[in-house]
Structure formats: structure tokens, C-alpha cells
Motif scaffolding. Structure first.
Motif, short mmCIF file in Angstrom:
data_model
loop_
_atom_site.label_atom_id
_atom_site.label_comp_id
_atom_site.label_asym_id
_atom_site.label_seq_id
_atom_site.Cartn_x
_atom_site.Cartn_y
_atom_site.Cartn_z
N ILE A 199 0.83 -1.20 0.00
CA ILE A 199 0.00 0.00 0.00
C ILE A 199 0.86 1.25 0.00
O ILE A 199 0.56 2.24 -0.68
CB ILE A 199 -0.96 -0.01 1.21
N GLN A 220 1.89 1.83 -3.44
CA GLN A 220 0.77 2.26 -4.28
C GLN A 220 0.35 3.70 -3.98
O GLN A 220 -0.08 4.42 -4.87
CB GLN A 220 -0.41 1.31 -4.08
N TRP A 221 0.45 4.09 -2.73
CA TRP A 221 0.06 5.45 -2.34
C TRP A 221 1.11 6.48 -2.74
O TRP A 221 0.81 7.66 -2.90
CB TRP A 221 -0.19 5.52 -0.84
N LEU A 239 0.22 10.25 -4.28
CA LEU A 239 0.59 11.34 -3.39
C LEU A 239 1.57 12.30 -4.07
O LEU A 239 1.45 13.53 -3.93
CB LEU A 239 1.19 10.79 -2.09
N MET A 280 -6.43 5.67 -4.09
CA MET A 280 -5.97 5.46 -2.72
C MET A 280 -7.07 4.88 -1.84
O MET A 280 -6.83 3.98 -1.02
CB MET A 280 -5.47 6.79 -2.14
N THR A 304 -7.63 1.18 -2.69
CA THR A 304 -6.55 0.38 -2.12
C THR A 304 -6.77 0.14 -0.63
O THR A 304 -6.62 -0.97 -0.12
CB THR A 304 -5.19 1.09 -2.32
#
Length: 356
Positions: free
Chosen positions: A148, A151-152, A156, A195, A198
Motif C-alpha cells: 500500500i 501504491q500510495w 501522493l 488510494m 486500495t
């Protein structure tokens, strides 16, 4: 000691009476015949079995083999108590799964000591298995959080870039009209949606499943792709999928997600450890068989036969040795079978599931 259950199987009542007197502090059950052993265990599962060898209808060795072939009862310790003292019989008793072999006539104190020892060992093994399951959950959570985080990071960074972009455009005097703002907010909305999705998938993964549900492998792989999208890009790994038969499974979808996450993660580490430049993972689904194959160099021959055992890892000090153990447990839980072998320049994991 009262809570520990012992089943005595012996065709001679006098032998049972003697054992009952010696073991009076335990919760005892008895049977004069082992023919219906599974039905007996189903009604009252013991912590340990004392089993005679020479019996009519079905002998003790055959009874032991029946018990050990049933996954519900195979871990119950079995102590053979018999007058057969020849080396061949003793060797066979251990070979088919007995934990001890006591010959008649026996010393009651010695028998009690052996029973206590094997009950303690059995309890320790159960505790260890429970700890392994908890460690697996912790390890999986760590992998998921790391996934995560990757992925973030991209959305961001893009959000930060977009914020800087509007400030720059304003400073330079560019026209910030309704079209500009709509395009700007739509981009931000896409990043935030990614986000949020996820995070929701992460929460669902760790929510305990209470009932079995029907799901497809395709739905599992879509969620796996969501988790691993940025990680695959970061490490330049191609995930090639070929789904000829998107069959339906009745079980726990989140646990199947764990299987793919673990196997793909293992391939990733192998790519890095072996300095593989062209990194490819193939997933094929056909005829109730799932095949996951990579070109990461294969599994070392000295551990491949034990790779599904707890605490066996090919990752060196970084590995926990739990992931593949739990993967096998999940497959077995769904009445399937998993095997591994090296092929060409990589490892192949094949999962065969039962037809509904």
C-alpha cells in the motif's frame, strides 16, 4: 489431566481393564475393534490413542494407516501396545506414523511416563502451529502495508505536483477558468479514488471471513493487480495472465489473494537476488488448474522438496519460512493440491482444485 482424552483400542477386555486402572486419572474411552475407527474419532476425538496390533477383522497397523490418511485425525499421537516384539513389527509401527511402541508385558510407570511425554509434545506442536499462523498473519500484514505504501506514493506525488502546478500557473498569470478547474479536480479525484480503493481492499483482506462465498479466479487476480500494480512497475516485472477457464470456487476469496501475493512476492525477491534483467511471471488458469511460473532462476534443489514446510525459506535471513507453508494450508483448506518444480529457467507452482 482430567481434560486429556485417551482412546484404548484392544480386542481383549482384560487388557483394557488393566490400562483403565493405570490411566484412571485420564478421560478414557475404549473400543474392542478398530473397524469403525473414524466413526469413533468423529464422536469423541482423543488427544492420544493406545492401539493393539493383533486384532481380528482389522489389525492395529491397518487402523493406524486409516487414521493417518485422514487430515482431521492424522496428528493424533498413536502408541502401539503389543506382544509383537520382532524388529520388523517395531520398524513398521514407526514407519506408518506411530510415535511409540510399547511391548507387553510393560511397566506401568514407564507407560505413564511415555504417555505424558507424547501428550506434552502434541500440545507443543499444536501451540507451535498456532504461533505460525499468527506469524503468517503478521508477515502478510507487513507485506500488504508495504504494498500500500508503494501504491500510495505515486498518487501522493502526483497530488503534490498538481498543487504546485496550480500555484505556478496562478503565479505566471495563466487563465484558471471552469475548464481548468474541472480538469484539475478530476485528476485529483482519480488519485484519491485509487488510494481509497486500495485502503478498502486492505481492510477487506484482514476482515475475518465468516462464511464461504462463491468467487472466480479472475476477480481474485483483479484485486491482486490492484495491490501489486506499482510494485510491478517499480521492479520492472511483467505479469502475464492467460485465463482459459475462469472457474468458480466456493471458499474464502481473501485467502486466495494471499496465495498470489505470496507467490508473486517470492518471484520478485528471486529476480532481485539473481539479478534477472527480463522479469516475467506467467499466470495460467485452465481446467481447474492454476499455474504460476517465473523465470527467476528456480528454487535451490536442496530445499525444493521441503519448500512447503514451516521455517523453510530461499530468502536467506530475510525470509520467514511461513508464506509457502500457509499457502499450502489455504489450498488444502479448499480441498486442493499444490506442487512445485523447476522448469526451464524458473519455478512453477501448480494448484489443482476440485471440480464442483
Amino acid at each position: 489431566m482430567k481434560n486429556e482424552k485417551i482412546l484404548i483400542v484392544d480386542d481383549i477386555e482384560e487388557n483394557i481393564d488393566i490400562l483403565c486402572e493405570i490411566l484412571k486419572d485420564y478421560d478414557l474411552s475404549m473400543s474392542l475393534d478398530g473397524t469403525y475407527i473414524l466413526e469413533i474419532l468423529n464422536k469423541n476425538k482423543p488427544d492420544l490413542i493406545l492401539l493393539d496390533v493383533v486384532m481380528p477383522n482389522i489389525n492395529g497397523f491397518e487402523v493406524c494407516e486409516i487414521i493417518k490418511s485422514d487430515k482431521r485425525y492424522k496428528n493424533i499421537p498413536i502408541i502401539f501396545i503389543t506382544a509383537q516384539t520382532d524388529p520388523q513389527s517395531i520398524a513398521k509401527g514407526f514407519a506408518i506414523g506411530g510415535v511409540d511402541y510399547v511391548t507387553k508385558p510393560f511397566n506401568s510407570n514407564e507407560l505413564l511416563a511415555r504417555i505424558k511425554t507424547h501428550l506434552k509434545l502434541s500440545a507443543l506442536l499444536k501451540k507451535q502451529e498456532s504461533m505460525l499462523i499468527q506469524q503468517s498473519k503478521s508477515a502478510t500484514m507487513g507485506e500488504m502495508i508495504d504494498s500500500i505504501a508503494h501504491q500510495w506514493m505515486q498518487p501522493l506525488n502526483l497530488i503534490q505536483m498538481k498543487i504546485g502546478e496550480i500555484h505556478t500557473d496562478s503565479f505566471l498569470g495563466k487563465k484558471i477558468d471552469d475548464d481548468y478547474l474541472e480538469n484539475y479536480t478530476n485528476n485529483l479525484y482519480e488519485f484519491v479514488t485509487h488510494m481509497t480503493t486500495t485502503l478498502n481492499e486492505f481492510r477487506t483482506f484482514f476482515r475475518p471471513d465468516k462464511v464461504k462465498m462463491y468467487f472466480t479466479i479472475n476477480s481474485v487476480l483483479k484485486k491482486v493487480n490492484l495491490f501489486l500494480k506499482d510494485d510491478l512497475i517499480k521492479y520492472d516485472i511483467s505479469l502475464i495472465q492467460e485465463i482459459d477457464d475462469d472457474f468458480i470456487i466456493c471458499g474464502y476469496e481473501n485467502e486466495f489473494i494471499h496465495i498470489f501475493l505470496n507467490l508473486i512476492s517470492n518471484s520478485k525477491y528471486a529476480f532481485l537476488d539473481n539479478n534477472i534483467e527480463k522479469r516475467e511471471i506467467y499466470i495460467k488458469v485452465s481446467n481447474n488448474t492454476i499455474t504460476i511460473q517465473d523465470n527467476a532462476g528456480g528454487i535451490p534443489e536442496n530445499i525444493i522438496d521441503d519448500i512447503f514446510n514451516a521455517n523453510i525459506t530461499s530468502k536467506g535471513i530475510e525470509g520467514t519460512g511461513i508464506g509457502l507453508y500457509m499457502t499450502k494450508q489455504i489450498v488444502k483448506k479448499h480441498n486442493g493440491y499444490i506442487q512445485v518444480f523447476n522448469k526451464d529457467d524458473g519455478a512453477v507452482f501448480q494448484i489443482d482444485l476440485p471440480l464442483d
